[in-house]
Design a protein around this motif. Structure first.
Motif, PDB file in Angstrom:
ATOM      1  N   THR A 296      -6.876  -0.550  -2.198  1.00 42.91           N
ATOM      2  CA  THR A 296      -8.006  -0.226  -3.072  1.00 42.91           C
ATOM      3  C   THR A 296      -8.665   1.087  -2.656  1.00 42.91           C
ATOM      4  OG1 THR A 296      -8.422  -2.559  -3.557  1.00 42.91           O
ATOM      5  CG2 THR A 296     -10.257  -1.038  -3.880  1.00 42.91           C
TER       6      THR A 296
ATOM      7  N   THR B  98       0.817  -1.222   0.000  1.00 44.37           N
ATOM      8  CA  THR B  98       0.000   0.000   0.000  1.00 44.37           C
ATOM      9  C   THR B  98       0.852   1.274   0.000  1.00 44.37           C
ATOM     10  OG1 THR B  98      -0.126  -0.025   2.409  1.00 44.37           O
ATOM     11  CG2 THR B  98      -1.914  -1.108   1.213  1.00 44.37           C
TER      12      THR B  98
ATOM     13  N   ALA C  24      -9.213   1.523  -9.694  1.00 45.41           N
ATOM     14  CA  ALA C  24      -8.869   1.723  -8.282  1.00 45.41           C
ATOM     15  C   ALA C  24      -8.099   0.529  -7.733  1.00 45.41           C
ATOM     16  CB  ALA C  24     -10.146   1.949  -7.471  1.00 45.41           C
ATOM     17  N   VAL C  25      -8.517  -0.670  -8.125  1.00 44.02           N
ATOM     18  CA  VAL C  25      -7.854  -1.886  -7.621  1.00 44.02           C
ATOM     19  C   VAL C  25      -6.408  -1.960  -8.124  1.00 44.02           C
ATOM     20  CG1 VAL C  25      -7.885  -4.403  -7.664  1.00 44.02           C
ATOM     21  CG2 VAL C  25     -10.020  -3.139  -7.438  1.00 44.02           C
TER      22      VAL C  25
ATOM     23  N   GLY D  34      -4.276   0.730  -6.761  1.00 41.98           N
ATOM     24  CA  GLY D  34      -4.107   0.476  -5.329  1.00 41.98           C
ATOM     25  C   GLY D  34      -3.108  -0.607  -5.002  1.00 41.98           C
TER      26      GLY D  34
ATOM     27  N   GLY E  24     -14.826  -1.632  -5.952  1.00 41.24           N
ATOM     28  CA  GLY E  24     -13.410  -2.005  -5.927  1.00 41.24           C
ATOM     29  C   GLY E  24     -13.129  -3.066  -4.881  1.00 41.24           C
ATOM     30  N   THR E  25     -13.829  -3.005  -3.748  1.00 46.20           N
ATOM     31  CA  THR E  25     -13.664  -4.032  -2.707  1.00 46.20           C
ATOM     32  C   THR E  25     -14.075  -5.401  -3.243  1.00 46.20           C
ATOM     33  OG1 THR E  25     -14.091  -2.385  -0.993  1.00 46.20           O
ATOM     34  CG2 THR E  25     -14.367  -4.688  -0.375  1.00 46.20           C
TER      35      THR E  25
ATOM     36  N   THR F 255      -3.030  -3.913  -6.080  1.00 47.48           N
ATOM     37  CA  THR F 255      -3.414  -5.327  -6.218  1.00 47.48           C
ATOM     38  C   THR F 255      -2.940  -5.850  -7.562  1.00 47.48           C
ATOM     39  OG1 THR F 255      -5.355  -5.037  -4.797  1.00 47.48           O
ATOM     40  CG2 THR F 255      -5.364  -6.919  -6.292  1.00 47.48           C
TER      41      THR F 255
ATOM     42  N   GLN G  48     -14.181  -6.233  -6.406  1.00 42.33           N
ATOM     43  CA  GLN G  48     -13.232  -6.596  -7.463  1.00 42.33           C
ATOM     44  C   GLN G  48     -11.889  -7.065  -6.885  1.00 42.33           C
ATOM     45  OE1 GLN G  48     -13.021  -7.693 -10.709  1.00 42.33           O
ATOM     46  NE2 GLN G  48     -13.976  -5.797 -11.404  1.00 42.33           N
ATOM     47  N   THR G  49     -11.476  -6.483  -5.760  1.00 37.93           N
ATOM     48  CA  THR G  49     -10.209  -6.872  -5.131  1.00 37.93           C
ATOM     49  C   THR G  49     -10.222  -8.343  -4.746  1.00 37.93           C
ATOM     50  OG1 THR G  49      -9.909  -4.636  -4.267  1.00 37.93           O
ATOM     51  CG2 THR G  49      -8.624  -6.373  -3.228  1.00 37.93           C
TER      52      THR G  49
ATOM     53  N   GLY H  87      -2.264  -8.006  -2.789  1.00 35.07           N
ATOM     54  CA  GLY H  87      -3.167  -6.859  -2.807  1.00 35.07           C
ATOM     55  C   GLY H  87      -3.815  -6.666  -1.450  1.00 35.07           C
TER      56      GLY H  87
END
Length: 358
Positions: free
Chosen positions: A311, A45, A293-294, A297, A87-88, A299, A90-91, A306
């Motif tokens: 994210t 991160t 975003a992913v 971020g 995004g959460t 990932t 998708q992560t 990731g």
């Protein structure tokens, strides 16, 4: 092995006269580049956090402080709420080395089911709301079932279901929008996520943003503190090795896609509050923004690496660039160009960092 008269083995006698060390390796001090590479590998991160800080500083300087206005910062948080929620979801999928191209369509379909049942059929919201969440869950379950049962690439499966869910959106909604007045009359609860908590000085916090943060905490806990989370990372790193280690790969993948679908259903509820209506057009760029975003971020698109915090940083980066470029009067096309460049840079950095474990 033979013994001599004193009872000392020949092998032990040989060892006694040999070098004391068993093996030795040259201790080469890693260079600065290698240390930086290792640091980013241990702290995925860190890069999005640095990009976010630099972007905030640059736009704050260029806009003469307007960027830090309380209303502008509140609008950025409200804008990125949907991106972060999708995004959460998708992560979770991308960590397993998959991808879900249908998250945006599932979100809109779930919102259509909620609004249609509550307004057109006047079903009690206590039933319409769970029905919308159930729609998202079932869509995610179908994605997972197709990936695990047919052994098809997630890209192909979710590309197909994205088209199917898109057609269902048009069929169920008749391409008509349910307006805010109708929602306020029959199901004001569905707009609740768009309500604002005033914080003074023009600043506000949307209920949907609070829900997004709670969801992020729950998924962070699942990924970092439970066996399920460890299995998700293990599958993304090497599915065959995970299977040999006794992990139920198909069951875990099915759980990941189903959970992602449920999160999209929750995003559908937030979408109604954010837009103030139920529209089949929904948020057309939500899917691309969520993937952006992913990736930004930190990932890895190759799986196994990731975090949810990354994210959230990625979603904020998208929001900060949107707001900053808008305040500086830059043509919106530059936003597309900038985000595209960030995606390429993020993937290139990911490849560079992965070499540390090669």
């Amino acid at each position: 092995m033979s013994d001599d008269a004193s009872g000392v083995t020949t092998a032990e006698r040989g060892l006694g006269s040999g070098p004391a060390g068993v093996a030795s390796f040259e201790d080469e001090a890693p260079g600065a580049g290698r240390r930086i590479q290792h640091f980013f590998h241990q702290n995925p991160t860190a890069i999005p956090a640095i990009i976010l800080l630099v972007a905030v500083a640059v736009f704050g300087f260029v806009t003469g402080g307007r960027f830090f206005g309380s209303l502008n910062l509140s609008l950025i948080l409200a804008q990125v709420t949907l991106i972060a929620l999708l995004g959460t979801a998708q992560t979770l999928v991308i960590i397993t080395a998959g991808i879900d191209l249908s998250v945006g369509a599932i979100m809109v379909l779930s919102s259509i089911i909620m609004g249609k049942l509550a307004v057109d059929y006047q079903v009690p919201v206590a039933i319409a709301f769970p029905a919308g969440l159930l729609t998202g869950l079932l869509c995610g379950f179908l994605n997972g079932l197709l990936v695990t049962a047919l052994k098809l690439p997630p890209f192909i499966v979710t590309l197909g279901t994205w088209s199917i869910y898109g057609a269902l959106i048009t069929l169920v909604s008749n391409a008509a929008t349910i307006r805010a007045q109708a929602l306020d009359q029959y199901a004001p609860f569905l707009r609740w996520m768009g309500a604002r908590i005033p914080l003074g000085g023009g600043a506000f916090l949307m209920y949907g943003s609070i829900l997004m943060l709670l969801v992020a905490v729950v998924i962070w806990y699942l990924l970092s503190r439970t066996a399920f989370g460890r299995h998700v990372y293990a599958i993304g790193d090497d599915a065959n090795a995970a299977r040999l280690a006794g992990i139920q790969v198909n069951r875990t993948l099915l759980g990941v896609y189903t959970l992602a679908g449920l999160l999209c259903g929750i995003a559908g509820w937030v979408l109604i509050g954010r837009v103030g209506a139920v529209s089949p057009l929904g948020n057309q760029t939500a899917n691309l923004d969520a993937i952006t975003a992913v990736v930004i971020g930190g990932t890895s698109l190759f799986g196994g690496r990731g975090s949810i915090l990354g994210t959230l940083f990625g979603a904020l980066i998208v929001g900060v660039f949107d707001s900053g470029l808008s305040l500086t009067g830059v043509d919106p096309l530059w936003r597309q160009l900038t985000v595209g460049a960030l995606i390429i840079i993020a993937v290139a950095i990911d490849q560079w960092i992965r070499r540390v474990s090669a």
